[in-house]
Design a protein around this motif. Structure first.
Motif, short mmCIF file in Angstrom:
data_model
loop_
_atom_site.label_atom_id
_atom_site.label_comp_id
_atom_site.label_asym_id
_atom_site.label_seq_id
_atom_site.Cartn_x
_atom_site.Cartn_y
_atom_site.Cartn_z
N PRO A 62 70.53 -9.84 105.61
CA PRO A 62 70.69 -10.25 104.16
C PRO A 62 69.02 -10.97 103.77
O PRO A 62 68.52 -10.87 102.66
CB PRO A 62 71.61 -11.20 104.16
N TRP A 195 74.90 -13.26 102.54
CA TRP A 195 75.12 -11.79 101.80
C TRP A 195 75.35 -12.04 100.10
O TRP A 195 75.46 -11.42 99.41
CB TRP A 195 76.32 -11.32 102.55
N GLY A 196 76.34 -13.44 99.97
CA GLY A 196 76.81 -13.48 98.73
C GLY A 196 75.68 -13.54 97.76
O GLY A 196 75.75 -13.14 96.52
N GLN A 197 74.80 -14.46 98.20
CA GLN A 197 73.45 -14.72 97.09
C GLN A 197 72.89 -13.37 97.15
O GLN A 197 72.40 -13.00 95.86
CB GLN A 197 72.37 -16.01 97.70
N THR A 198 72.66 -12.76 98.16
CA THR A 198 71.90 -11.41 97.96
C THR A 198 72.53 -10.37 96.97
O THR A 198 71.64 -9.81 96.20
CB THR A 198 71.66 -10.87 99.33
N LEU A 199 73.82 -10.02 97.36
CA LEU A 199 74.40 -9.24 96.43
C LEU A 199 74.51 -9.51 95.08
O LEU A 199 74.68 -8.70 94.06
CB LEU A 199 76.03 -9.06 96.99
N LEU A 200 74.35 -10.80 94.88
CA LEU A 200 74.67 -11.30 93.25
C LEU A 200 73.27 -11.00 92.79
O LEU A 200 73.24 -11.01 91.49
CB LEU A 200 74.95 -12.98 93.28
N SER A 201 72.31 -11.22 93.38
CA SER A 201 70.77 -11.21 92.87
C SER A 201 70.47 -9.59 92.55
O SER A 201 69.86 -9.28 91.68
CB SER A 201 69.60 -11.77 93.61
N ILE A 202 71.07 -8.74 93.40
CA ILE A 202 70.53 -7.27 93.38
C ILE A 202 70.74 -6.70 92.02
O ILE A 202 69.77 -5.82 91.45
CB ILE A 202 71.11 -6.53 94.46
N PRO A 203 71.87 -6.86 91.43
CA PRO A 203 72.29 -6.05 90.05
C PRO A 203 71.22 -6.25 88.97
O PRO A 203 70.71 -5.53 88.51
CB PRO A 203 73.75 -6.49 89.87
#
Length: 337
Positions: A62, A195-203
């Motif tokens: 991540p 992972w939570g921060q990464t997946l929230l920033s990607i979109p």
């Protein structure tokens, strides 16, 4: 160096930097071991390499994705703003976008929003304050209905200083634990990415970056100057506003997660301009590639050069400042300097 070779080089460079980032650190992981871990993760259920799997999948992967995303976003954001506003010193930092987003995110952390689902309220707050900051910068810089490159930079310096002062004020008046979190976040917290921060920033980052890329022809026309763009039937004010909004969206999404890491948005476009020229149709994608590469390499150095991990923002500044000075001197002729 031929254009086709440069294209292959710019496409492959981030992949090499990404692999390097995954391998280096206090717990080195070889490329062959990475392949083994991926194979066992998705095609087997072996109990071997438990520690390696934990480090790789929960910490290293991540962090590498977020470093690449942040660098790519800042690279294309800086290139698009410089082309749209025809100013080599313009970037999300000099326009106050990053400082506005940082203040919005820090304000949310101070109110404890980080504890309730992490970024659900932090990213919208960062985006709104980023828009407010750039609106202030453009409004202050206008002279007789228009703005010059000098007035835009000076207004950006004023707005950036104001939001940095507000950021300091938030640290002073908030609870000690929140102030400590904000301080760590300001220096660039790739070492704490989940992972939570990464997946929230990607979109949001992908939406902003994709929108900028799709507007590359419009940005090319705007880079020719306002009069030429109007002669070609382009609504300069509307198109420039759309580009700025997309930049704010992308920048706010990654700044809210990572914090403030400077120089990427200035170095990547200037270095790219020396390689592929100033045409935004090539410059934007190339700046995305070099921006991702720069931050991946900087973070690889930050986590392996010393017995203690150095914040990546420190490495980016120490490497970026002299490199940018050198690149700016070499590229002055491209801007009429």
């Amino acid at each position: 160096m031929g254009y086709r070779f440069k294209t292959y080089f710019l496409v492959l460079l981030p992949f090499f930097a990404f692999t390097l980032h995954l391998c280096v650190g206090k717990y080195p992981i070889s490329p062959m071991l990475i392949l083994t871990l991926l194979t066992k993760k998705y095609f087997g259920c072996s109990s071997e390499y438990v520690a390696e799997q934990l480090v790789f999948f929960n910490i290293r992967l991540p962090r590498a994705i977020m470093a690449a995303l942040f660098g790519a976003t800042m690279g294309i954001a800086g290139a698009s703003l410089q082309s749209t506003l025809k100013n080599p010193l313009v970037s999300p930092y000099t326009l106050g976008i990053s400082s506005g987003a940082a203040f919005g995110a820090a304000l949310s952390i101070a109110f404890g929003f980080e504890k309730i689902g992490y970024n659900l309220l932090i990213e919208p707050s960062a985006f709104l304050f980023a828009l407010f900051a750039v609106f202030m910068t453009v409004s202050i810089s206008r002279v007789k209905g228009d703005f010059s490159p000098i007035s835009l930079v000076l207004a950006g310096v004023i707005v950036t200083a104001m939001f940095q002062g507000l950021l300091t004020l938030v640290q002073l008046i908030t609870k000690p634990e929140s102030a400590q979190a904000i301080i760590g976040w300001i220096s660039g917290r790739l070492n704490a990415i989940t992972w939570g921060q990464t997946l929230l920033s990607i979109p949001l980052a992908v939406v902003g970056v994709t929108g900028i890329a799709l507007l590359n022809w419009r940005i090319f026309v705007l880079s020719m100057g306002d009069e030429e763009a109007r002669a070609l039937g382009v609504d300069v004010k509307r198109e420039r506003t759309i580009v700025i909004i997309l930049v704010c969206l992308a920048v706010a999404s990654v700044v809210a997660a990572v914090g403030i890491i400077g120089w990427v948005c200035l170095i990547a476009p200037h270095l790219t301009r020396l390689m592929v020229g100033s045409d935004p149709r090539r410059l934007l994608s190339a700046s995305l590639s070099l921006g991702a590469t720069f931050l991946l390499v900087a973070d690889s150095i930050a986590k392996s050069i010393w017995i203690y991990e150095i914040p990546v923002g420190v490495i980016a500044t120490l490497v970026g400042a002299p490199l940018f000075l050198h690149l700016m001197r070499r590229s002055m002729h491209a801007w009429g300097g």
